[in-house]
Design a protein around this motif. Structure first.
Motif, PDB file in Angstrom:
ATOM      1  N   HIS A   1       0.831  -1.219   0.000  1.00  0.00           N
ATOM      2  CA  HIS A   1       0.000   0.000   0.000  1.00  0.00           C
ATOM      3  C   HIS A   1       0.861   1.263   0.000  1.00  0.00           C
ATOM      4  O   HIS A   1       0.452   2.292  -0.539  1.00  0.00           O
TER       5      HIS A   1
ATOM      6  N   VAL B   1       1.934   1.857  -3.564  1.00  0.00           N
ATOM      7  CA  VAL B   1       0.855   2.464  -4.341  1.00  0.00           C
ATOM      8  C   VAL B   1       0.852   3.970  -4.110  1.00  0.00           C
ATOM      9  O   VAL B   1       0.725   4.766  -5.036  1.00  0.00           O
TER      10      VAL B   1
ATOM     11  N   SER C   1     -10.135  -7.989 -10.200  1.00  0.00           N
ATOM     12  CA  SER C   1     -10.398  -7.803  -8.783  1.00  0.00           C
ATOM     13  C   SER C   1     -10.995  -6.420  -8.575  1.00  0.00           C
ATOM     14  O   SER C   1     -10.283  -5.424  -8.520  1.00  0.00           O
TER      15      SER C   1
ATOM     16  N   TYR D   1     -14.739  -4.365  -6.703  1.00  0.00           N
ATOM     17  CA  TYR D   1     -15.696  -4.527  -5.616  1.00  0.00           C
ATOM     18  C   TYR D   1     -17.035  -4.878  -6.242  1.00  0.00           C
ATOM     19  O   TYR D   1     -17.804  -3.994  -6.615  1.00  0.00           O
TER      20      TYR D   1
ATOM     21  N   LEU E   1     -13.232   5.124  -4.857  1.00  0.00           N
ATOM     22  CA  LEU E   1     -12.220   4.682  -3.897  1.00  0.00           C
ATOM     23  C   LEU E   1     -10.815   4.952  -4.421  1.00  0.00           C
ATOM     24  O   LEU E   1      -9.905   5.274  -3.655  1.00  0.00           O
TER      25      LEU E   1
ATOM     26  N   GLN F   1      -8.231   8.063  -2.939  1.00  0.00           N
ATOM     27  CA  GLN F   1      -6.879   7.745  -2.510  1.00  0.00           C
ATOM     28  C   GLN F   1      -5.859   8.716  -3.102  1.00  0.00           C
ATOM     29  O   GLN F   1      -4.950   9.179  -2.431  1.00  0.00           O
TER      30      GLN F   1
ATOM     31  N   VAL G   1     -13.674   3.535   3.085  1.00  0.00           N
ATOM     32  CA  VAL G   1     -12.533   2.616   3.101  1.00  0.00           C
ATOM     33  C   VAL G   1     -12.839   1.396   3.983  1.00  0.00           C
ATOM     34  O   VAL G   1     -12.443   0.279   3.669  1.00  0.00           O
TER      35      VAL G   1
ATOM     36  N   ALA H   1     -14.733  -0.830   1.888  1.00  0.00           N
ATOM     37  CA  ALA H   1     -13.833  -1.386   0.869  1.00  0.00           C
ATOM     38  C   ALA H   1     -13.058  -2.578   1.428  1.00  0.00           C
ATOM     39  O   ALA H   1     -12.874  -3.595   0.753  1.00  0.00           O
TER      40      ALA H   1
ATOM     41  N   ASN I   1     -13.342  -6.222  -0.368  1.00  0.00           N
ATOM     42  CA  ASN I   1     -12.209  -6.794  -1.100  1.00  0.00           C
ATOM     43  C   ASN I   1     -10.904  -6.212  -0.550  1.00  0.00           C
ATOM     44  O   ASN I   1     -10.439  -5.164  -0.989  1.00  0.00           O
TER      45      ASN I   1
ATOM     46  N   GLU J   1      -7.754  -7.247  -0.680  1.00  0.00           N
ATOM     47  CA  GLU J   1      -6.582  -7.225  -1.563  1.00  0.00           C
ATOM     48  C   GLU J   1      -6.664  -6.062  -2.546  1.00  0.00           C
ATOM     49  O   GLU J   1      -5.684  -5.368  -2.801  1.00  0.00           O
ATOM     50  N   ARG J   2      -7.846  -5.857  -3.102  1.00  0.00           N
ATOM     51  CA  ARG J   2      -8.030  -4.718  -4.012  1.00  0.00           C
ATOM     52  C   ARG J   2      -7.759  -3.400  -3.269  1.00  0.00           C
ATOM     53  O   ARG J   2      -7.095  -2.499  -3.789  1.00  0.00           O
ATOM     54  N   SER J   3      -8.263  -3.308  -2.035  1.00  0.00           N
ATOM     55  CA  SER J   3      -8.094  -2.081  -1.256  1.00  0.00           C
ATOM     56  C   SER J   3      -6.620  -1.799  -0.986  1.00  0.00           C
ATOM     57  O   SER J   3      -6.163  -0.664  -1.069  1.00  0.00           O
ATOM     58  N   ARG J   4      -5.907  -2.860  -0.678  1.00  0.00           N
ATOM     59  CA  ARG J   4      -4.476  -2.726  -0.437  1.00  0.00           C
ATOM     60  C   ARG J   4      -3.794  -2.177  -1.686  1.00  0.00           C
ATOM     61  O   ARG J   4      -2.949  -1.286  -1.613  1.00  0.00           O
ATOM     62  N   MET J   5      -4.213  -2.686  -2.851  1.00  0.00           N
ATOM     63  CA  MET J   5      -3.595  -2.252  -4.094  1.00  0.00           C
ATOM     64  C   MET J   5      -4.161  -0.917  -4.589  1.00  0.00           C
ATOM     65  O   MET J   5      -3.805  -0.447  -5.662  1.00  0.00           O
ATOM     66  N   LEU J   6      -5.062  -0.328  -3.807  1.00  0.00           N
ATOM     67  CA  LEU J   6      -5.431   1.070  -4.066  1.00  0.00           C
ATOM     68  C   LEU J   6      -4.708   1.985  -3.087  1.00  0.00           C
ATOM     69  O   LEU J   6      -4.944   3.188  -3.059  1.00  0.00           O
ATOM     70  N   GLY J   7      -3.847   1.393  -2.258  1.00  0.00           N
ATOM     71  CA  GLY J   7      -3.034   2.208  -1.359  1.00  0.00           C
ATOM     72  C   GLY J   7      -3.579   2.346   0.050  1.00  0.00           C
ATOM     73  O   GLY J   7      -3.089   3.166   0.820  1.00  0.00           O
ATOM     74  N   TYR J   8      -4.599   1.567   0.398  1.00  0.00           N
ATOM     75  CA  TYR J   8      -5.145   1.635   1.755  1.00  0.00           C
ATOM     76  C   TYR J   8      -4.523   0.540   2.616  1.00  0.00           C
ATOM     77  O   TYR J   8      -4.436  -0.605   2.203  1.00  0.00           O
ATOM     78  N   ASP J   9      -4.125   0.925   3.814  1.00  0.00           N
ATOM     79  CA  ASP J   9      -3.465  -0.004   4.727  1.00  0.00           C
ATOM     80  C   ASP J   9      -4.527  -0.831   5.468  1.00  0.00           C
ATOM     81  O   ASP J   9      -5.248  -0.289   6.305  1.00  0.00           O
TER      82      ASP J   9
END
Ligand SMILES: Nc1ncnc2c1ncn2[C@@H]1O[C@H](COP(=O)(O)OP(=O)(O)OP(=O)(O)O)[C@@H](O)[C@H]1O
Ligand SMILES: [Mg+2]
Lengths: 232, 308
Positions: A72, A75, A87, A89, A100, A104, B180, B183, B187, B189-197
């Motif tokens: 993260h 990213v 992948s 939502y 979302l 970010q 978030v 989110a 999902n 894994e998707r959230s992580r790859m959008l930059g959310y911890d």
């Protein structure tokens, strides 16, 4: 160089998925990563994006060592990744999916900027639809749109055209061309027409190692590549 | 706008209804409002963030005991926020360890923590009163001049806490952070790859959940004048889950209506039969079969898409 990887290694048990790979990305290029099934392409970009921990080697991005940085955080530094297996939502609306990503990146007006991101990929008409009910091609497009909406410095696309119709592939190519040179693109792709059309440089991966790297014409002419991958 | 109006209307209705409520229900609705705060807290973790905890009684009890013990020597106005913080701090501490796991492991780890808390309360009997607990003196239940042992002030205090909690809950789920949380539930894994911890998001959500639980526990102690180990037992970890499922997980109003309905279901059934647990069981079965999204979740699905 926006990205430099040195001696990158990742084994799964006895399987050398990625072994001692050196790899560079020039700012603003479209770089294709090709290779037969199981060559290690997804694993390799997993190491770059932080989805998979690095076993040995180093990665520098825009001058900083990011080898141990969690995904993260990468990213946030500007490395976006779109999954090989879609992948999104599925239970959220198309609009909320994209919001979302926009949120970010940081947005003064979330609603307006999300709409702009939707329009860019032609999904504005389906904003309210539940993402899981989209046709497959539109889901792929949404996934790419989420990556783009992050305004990344490096966009990694893992087989983005898989399962897309020809018209959709043309739209996709135009989309990718429109983001360079602000964004550097690393593209994993099996469709050779797309690769030859878009790529400034190509790296061929085989059994976890780099077989060849260079401009398209050079790769096309390379004998080792033809034997291993292009099938002569 | 529509959503805010609806939530304000509920608070207004609860304010208005006191003039007609007979004394028995007056106390009950006050109790339900406090329990609804607990349910809202549970819903922040479970309904919105997807964290299925089986140990929330620990956070409720942390608030209850912190306030109940503090009020021996400090004014209630100080003891109340202390209980709220105790709930949040407990959730933060548990989260730091438990959030390294997910799914079934998370359920088990939270259950173990709560069980350890329950046994600790029993073990330190001289302080906590063991399984008998302790009663709070009437003087100790004076909150800034309000006598919480009297029906009127108790109802109004419960309503004030409930109202603030409800509006804060609404603001939370409509905020960027609220998005978030959802989110992560949908999902990770998707959230992580959008930059959310993921860890950070879940830890904050769980801590907020603990703050709500602790607040409810603290208020409960002051309003009903009793602190006991039964509130730290496994039943009190399961109850908020049931309330939330009944009312609608991931809805702001669901926890209140779930708690209200379940409370009166038990209340009414226990007046006609000894097997009130059976009635609850049947109600839940009906729910799972015919309205798996709970009351508010079903309403949202059937048209009111805007319901937060
Ligand atoms: N998590 C894992 N555990 C064990 N083996 C793995 C794991 N991930 C990948 N592999 C193996 O590593 C090798 C490389 O896989 P990878 O997915 O990187 O290939 P790829 O080049 O992306 O293939 P494709 O073109 O089919 O997507 C394969 O043999 C795969 O089975
Ligand atoms: Mg792959």
């Amino acid at each position: 160089m926006i990205l430099e990887a040195r001696g990158l290694t990742r084994h799964f048990g006895g399987l050398r998925a990625i072994h001692a790979v050196d790899f560079d990305l020039t700012q603003g290029e479209i770089h294709a990563l090709i290779g037969p099934n199981g060559a290690g392409k997804t694993t390799f970009v997993g190491l770059l994006s932080g989805r998979i921990p690095v076993e040995a080697g180093t990665i520098r991005f825009a001058g900083d060592d990011i080898t141990r940085l969690p995904a993260h955080r990468r990213v946030r530094l500007g490395i976006a990744y779109t999954f090989q297996i879609t992948s999104i939502y599925p239970r959220l609306s198309v609009h909320d999916n994209l919001a979302l990503a926009v949120q970010q990146r940081g947005a003064a007006d979330l609603g307006r900027e999300t709409l702009a991101a939707l329009e860019r990929v032609g999904l504005a008409g389906r904003a309210a639809q539940e993402a899981g009910t989209l046709a497959y091609g539109h889901q792929r497009l949404l996934e790419i749109a989420m990556g783009l909406a992050l305004s990344p410095r490096l966009l990694i696309l893992d087989e983005p055209t898989q399962g897309l119709a020809n018209a959709e592939i043309d739209a996709f190519k135009a989309l990718v061309r429109s983001v360079v040179p602000e964004t550097t693109v690393l593209l994993i792709e099996h469709n050779m027409d797309v690769v030859m059309d878009l790529a400034d440089r190509i790296t061929v991966l085989n059994a976890g190692e780099v077989l060849a790297s260079g401009p398209p014409a050079q790769i096309r002419a390379n004998e080792a590549v033809q034997t291993a991958y292009l099938g002569g | 706008m529509k959503a805010l109006a609806l939530h304000l209307a509920l608070i207004g209705a609860l304010l208005a209804v006191q003039v007609v409520l007979p004394p028995y229900h007056y106390t009950n609705v006050a109790r339900v409002m406090v329990l609804a705060v607990y349910a809202m807290g549970y819903n922040i973790a479970f309904g919105y963030t997807g964290l299925l905890s089986l140990g929330h009684a620990l956070f409720f009890a942390a608030g209850m005991y912190a306030t109940g013990l503090a009020v021996h020597s400090a004014p209630a106005l100080l003891a109340l926020p202390l209980g709220m913080l105790a709930g949040a701090a407990m959730a933060l501490a548990v989260g730091l360890l438990a959030l390294r796991t997910a799914g079934v492991a998370f359920m088990i780890v939270t259950l173990m923590f709560a069980q350890a808390g329950y046994l600790t309360i029993l073990y330190y009997g001289p302080v906590t009163g063991g399984d008998e607990g302790f009663v709070l003196a009437r003087e100790a239940r004076m909150l800034a001049g309000l006598d919480l042992s009297a029906d009127g002030p108790r109802y109004l205090t419960a309503l004030a806490i409930f109202g603030v909690a409800l509006l804060a809950n609404l603001a939370l789920v409509r905020s960027g952070f609220g998005r978030v949380m959802v989110a992560m539930r949908e999902n990770e894994e998707r959230s992580r790859m959008l930059g959310y911890d993921p860890f950070r998001t879940k830890l904050i959500a769980l801590t907020l959940s603990g703050l709500y639980s602790g607040t409810a526990g603290a208020a409960y102690a002051l309003m009903f004048g009793y602190v006991g180990a039964s509130f730290a037992a496994i039943q009190y970890s399961i109850l908020p889950l049931l309330w939330v499922l009944l009312g609608g997980a991931g809805t702001v109003l669901g926890p209140f209506f779930g708690a209200l309905l379940m409370f009166y279901l038990i209340d009414l059934s226990s007046s006609v039969t000894d097997a009130s647990n059976l009635v609850v069981g049947v109600a839940l079965l009906v729910l799972v079969l015919f309205a798996p999204k709970g009351i508010l979740g079903t309403i949202r699905e059937r048209g009111a898409r805007w319901l937060p």
